[in-house]
Design a protein around this motif. Structure first.
Motif, short mmCIF file in Angstrom:
data_model
loop_
_atom_site.label_atom_id
_atom_site.label_comp_id
_atom_site.label_asym_id
_atom_site.label_seq_id
_atom_site.Cartn_x
_atom_site.Cartn_y
_atom_site.Cartn_z
N VAL A 1 15.13 -16.49 104.21
CA VAL A 1 15.44 -15.12 104.66
C VAL A 1 16.24 -14.43 103.55
CG1 VAL A 1 16.61 -13.71 106.38
CG2 VAL A 1 15.45 -15.81 107.08
N VAL A 2 15.63 -13.43 102.92
CA VAL A 2 16.31 -12.72 101.82
C VAL A 2 16.77 -11.33 102.24
CG1 VAL A 2 15.20 -14.00 99.95
CG2 VAL A 2 14.06 -11.99 100.91
N LEU A 3 16.30 -10.87 103.41
CA LEU A 3 16.79 -9.61 103.98
C LEU A 3 16.81 -9.78 105.50
CD1 LEU A 3 17.22 -6.44 103.01
CD2 LEU A 3 15.12 -6.12 104.33
N ARG A 4 17.93 -9.41 106.12
CA ARG A 4 18.00 -9.50 107.58
C ARG A 4 18.71 -8.26 108.09
NH1 ARG A 4 15.34 -10.62 111.89
NH2 ARG A 4 16.54 -11.57 113.59
N ARG A 5 18.07 -7.61 109.03
CA ARG A 5 18.61 -6.36 109.59
C ARG A 5 18.94 -5.34 108.49
NH1 ARG A 5 16.35 -7.58 113.71
NH2 ARG A 5 17.26 -8.84 115.34
N GLY A 6 18.07 -5.30 107.49
CA GLY A 6 18.24 -4.33 106.41
C GLY A 6 19.27 -4.72 105.37
N GLN A 7 19.87 -5.89 105.51
CA GLN A 7 20.92 -6.32 104.57
C GLN A 7 20.41 -7.47 103.72
OE1 GLN A 7 23.98 -4.68 104.43
NE2 GLN A 7 22.93 -3.31 105.87
N LEU A 8 20.60 -7.37 102.41
CA LEU A 8 20.24 -8.46 101.51
C LEU A 8 21.15 -9.66 101.78
CD1 LEU A 8 19.99 -6.16 98.42
CD2 LEU A 8 18.05 -7.40 99.40
N THR A 9 20.56 -10.84 101.82
CA THR A 9 21.38 -12.02 102.13
C THR A 9 21.90 -12.72 100.87
OG1 THR A 9 19.45 -13.49 102.12
CG2 THR A 9 20.03 -12.46 104.23
N LEU A 10 21.28 -12.46 99.71
CA LEU A 10 21.65 -13.18 98.50
C LEU A 10 22.30 -12.29 97.44
CD1 LEU A 10 18.40 -15.33 98.16
CD2 LEU A 10 20.61 -16.10 99.00
N LEU A 11 22.10 -11.01 97.53
CA LEU A 11 22.60 -10.09 96.50
C LEU A 11 23.51 -9.05 97.15
CD1 LEU A 11 19.19 -9.49 94.68
CD2 LEU A 11 21.09 -10.89 93.85
N ASP A 12 24.49 -8.59 96.37
CA ASP A 12 25.44 -7.59 96.86
C ASP A 12 24.94 -6.21 96.41
OD1 ASP A 12 27.51 -5.78 97.22
OD2 ASP A 12 29.07 -7.27 96.75
N GLU A 13 24.32 -5.51 97.33
CA GLU A 13 23.70 -4.23 97.01
C GLU A 13 24.69 -3.24 96.41
OE1 GLU A 13 21.67 -2.64 100.43
OE2 GLU A 13 21.75 -0.58 99.68
N HIS A 14 25.88 -3.16 96.98
CA HIS A 14 26.84 -2.15 96.53
C HIS A 14 27.40 -2.47 95.14
CE1 HIS A 14 26.51 -0.17 100.35
NE2 HIS A 14 26.63 -1.36 100.94
N ALA A 15 27.69 -3.74 94.93
CA ALA A 15 28.18 -4.14 93.60
C ALA A 15 27.11 -3.90 92.54
CB ALA A 15 28.58 -5.62 93.62
N LEU A 16 25.86 -4.22 92.88
CA LEU A 16 24.77 -4.01 91.93
C LEU A 16 24.61 -2.54 91.58
CD1 LEU A 16 21.86 -6.36 93.04
CD2 LEU A 16 22.96 -6.24 90.80
N ARG A 17 24.77 -1.69 92.59
CA ARG A 17 24.60 -0.25 92.36
C ARG A 17 25.64 0.25 91.37
NH1 ARG A 17 24.04 1.60 97.72
NH2 ARG A 17 21.97 0.74 97.53
N ALA A 18 26.86 -0.21 91.54
CA ALA A 18 27.93 0.21 90.61
C ALA A 18 27.62 -0.27 89.19
CB ALA A 18 29.27 -0.35 91.08
N GLU A 19 27.16 -1.52 89.09
CA GLU A 19 26.85 -2.07 87.76
C GLU A 19 25.72 -1.30 87.09
OE1 GLU A 19 26.53 -6.45 87.23
OE2 GLU A 19 27.08 -6.52 89.33
N VAL A 20 24.67 -0.99 87.87
CA VAL A 20 23.51 -0.35 87.26
C VAL A 20 23.85 1.09 86.87
CG1 VAL A 20 22.22 0.68 89.22
CG2 VAL A 20 21.00 -0.55 87.42
N GLU A 21 24.73 1.73 87.60
CA GLU A 21 25.10 3.10 87.23
C GLU A 21 25.92 3.12 85.93
OE1 GLU A 21 26.54 5.15 90.73
OE2 GLU A 21 24.51 5.25 91.54
N GLN A 22 26.71 2.08 85.74
CA GLN A 22 27.44 1.97 84.46
C GLN A 22 26.47 1.82 83.29
OE1 GLN A 22 30.25 -1.22 84.50
NE2 GLN A 22 31.90 0.03 85.34
N VAL A 23 25.47 0.96 83.48
CA VAL A 23 24.46 0.78 82.42
C VAL A 23 23.78 2.11 82.13
CG1 VAL A 23 22.26 -0.32 81.83
CG2 VAL A 23 24.06 -1.65 82.96
N ASN A 24 23.36 2.78 83.18
CA ASN A 24 22.65 4.05 83.00
C ASN A 24 23.49 5.06 82.22
OD1 ASN A 24 20.43 3.19 84.36
ND2 ASN A 24 20.89 4.24 86.26
N GLN A 25 24.76 5.17 82.59
CA GLN A 25 25.61 6.18 81.93
C GLN A 25 25.74 5.90 80.45
OE1 GLN A 25 29.12 6.26 84.33
NE2 GLN A 25 28.06 7.30 86.02
#
Ligand code: ZN
Length: 480
Positions: free
Chosen positions: A439-463
């Motif tokens: 199970v890698v997604l349950r009730r819309g939530q990723l079980t193995l990855l931290d969506e919010h932390a990833l978003r912050a990291e990817v926005e830093q790369v983009n900038q």
């Protein structure tokens, strides 16, 4: 999820129920098996990540005792979806300057941003992309050429997603010439073929069955005949898959006609570079001869309608989607780089794949909803040479499963689940995803990855990358 021991019973002969790891149930289980059966009130029994049996819910619950029950009596359940073309080597979704043609956009924005990405960036981007794809129900995708391959493999392994993947490769000796290409990763055909061969070894040594190698060249009139032919031979020799962009615009067709006296697909056939282990991406500018050449060769296609529309490729005039489907060409649906589709939602792509050919041909039966759903699942897996393990819900295949929450406006009222999925759904209705029974997604939530932390990291790369390449992606309207 809940322990299922209390819901399983013994069968009519009084035999004890067989033990399995998990059972998934749904109101509609759309198998995409060879008979295309849909189980009303169905269920899937899973052991060691593999589907043991698919059947009616009552029969499965009677026959098996599961450690985990994912019991969704209102849900629509389908095989994991495939994204047939999704670059990881890209950045800054929504940042590409508006209004460029395919070739202009590549040279002004896309290639410079590729060159700016470090190994650490690629690790972040790959995990973020995998997270987004899983969130929207994709369990398998094709990456058409990335950089820093080992870091990307590690990221994909963390996400548990399946992929076809290889290194970004070109030799700048195609019909377009090399005048507008960056020096980044430019090499001659021999060095490019070595890089491709090394890429196969890197993926195979990494040793994860979910990650399969690909022989990836760019191919938008940027690669020599020697590289095209050598890459096609390499894929055949090594049981890999030759992945390239082809017939991506009328401009590309004109360039190759001028250089070779042949259209791009015909030229691939002429030089012996078309065979079943070839996956042609985009294919928006075709004629009837191209369709015949693809069908006769056994090659496969991925179409990317959102990308085609945004880049104004003329897919509704020069696409041959119904003809390719009628000819039995295995077809995947893709979203392309996140800058050209601005999303990775295969549900939205299914809608376009079903509807654009109808308008083009003024034929409401040109592509059916069932055909579009098949492209998103089994067709995609077949196009990527992954249908031996995924793409349908049937015994012996990996348990790659997507469960849609039907308690949303996009899927209700619910009479025909195929029509609702293809015309009305978005990936936001994906509730649960299993890959290989995990199970890698349950009730819309990723079980193995931290969506919010990833978003912050990817926005830093983009900038950082946008600052380096001098792009400021603001709306045309004044920002106060
Ligand atoms: Zn691409």
């Amino acid at each position: 999820m809940s322990p299922a021991g209390d819901v399983s019973g013994s069968d009519a002969q009084g035999l004890a129920p067989a033990k399995v790891d998990a059972i998934v149930t749904g109101a509609w289980v759309i198998t995409v098996n060879s008979a295309r059966e849909i189980y009303r009130d169905g269920a899937i029994a899973i052991r060691d990540g593999v589907i043991v049996e698919v059947g009616k819910r009552a029969a499965i619950l009677a026959a098996y005792r599961a450690a985990t029950l994912i019991d969704e009596p209102d849900a629509i359940v389908i095989p994991g979806m495939t994204n047939g073309h999704r670059h990881l080597l890209c950045c800054a979704k929504g940042a590409m300057p508006e209004g460029g043609t395919t070739l202009e956009s590549l040279r002004r924005f896309i290639y410079p941003s590729f060159a700016a990405l470090t190994e650490a960036d690629m690790h972040v981007l790959a995990r973020h992309a995998a997270a987004e794809m899983i969130r929207f129900g994709t369990t398998l995708f094709e990456e058409p050429g990335c950089n820093h391959l080992p870091a990307v493999l590690e990221a994909l392994d963390e996400a548990r997603i399946r992929a076809r993947i290889g290194p970004w490769t070109w030799d700048g000796a195609g019909a377009a010439g090399r005048a507008d290409l960056p020096d980044w990763l430019l090499m001659d055909a021999d060095a490019a073929l070595s890089r491709l061969s090394d890429g196969i070894e890197v993926v195979r040594k990494f040793g994860r069955p979910r990650l399969r190698d690909a022989v990836t060249i760019e191919g938008v009139a940027t690669c020599s005949d020697a590289l095209n032919r050598g890459a096609a031979d390499l894929a055949l020799d090594r049981d890999s898959l030759f992945v390239l962009h082809k017939s991506t615009s009328e401009n590309e067709v004109a360039l190759e006609l001028a250089a070779f006296g042949e259209r791009p697909v015909a030229h691939m056939a002429s030089i012996g570079a078309l065979h079943p282990r070839v996956l042609l991406n985009h294919m928006t500018s075709l004629d009837d001869g191209d369709v015949r050449a693809v069908a006769e060769s056994g090659a496969r296609v991925s179409q990317n309608p959102t990308s085609a529309l945004k880049l104004a490729k003329g897919t509704t005039q020069t696409g041959k989607w119904k003809a390719l489907a009628d000819a039995g060409v295995p077809m995947a649906l893709g979203t392309d780089a996140e800058n050209v589709s601005n999303h990775t939602d295969i549900c939205r792509v299914m809608q376009l794949a079903a509807l654009l050919p109808r308008d083009m041909l003024r034929d409401p039966n040109a592509i059916s909803a069932e055909q579009a759903l098949e492209m998103a699942t089994l067709g995609g897996a077949t196009a990527l040479w992954f249908d031996d393990v995924t793409g349908s819900l049937e015994p012996g295949k990996q348990a790659d499963i997507v469960i849609f929450d039907t308690g949303n406006f996009d899927l209700r009222p619910l009479h025909n689940p195929v029509a609702n999925l293809v015309y009305g759904s978005t990936g936001h209705s994906v509730d649960t995803v299993l890959i290989g029974g995990e199970v890698v997604l349950r009730r819309g939530q990723l079980t193995l990855l931290d969506e919010h932390a990833l978003r912050a990291e990817v926005e830093q790369v983009n900038q950082r990358v946008l600052a380096e390449i001098g792009i400021s992606p603001l709306p045309r309207w004044p920002v106060i």
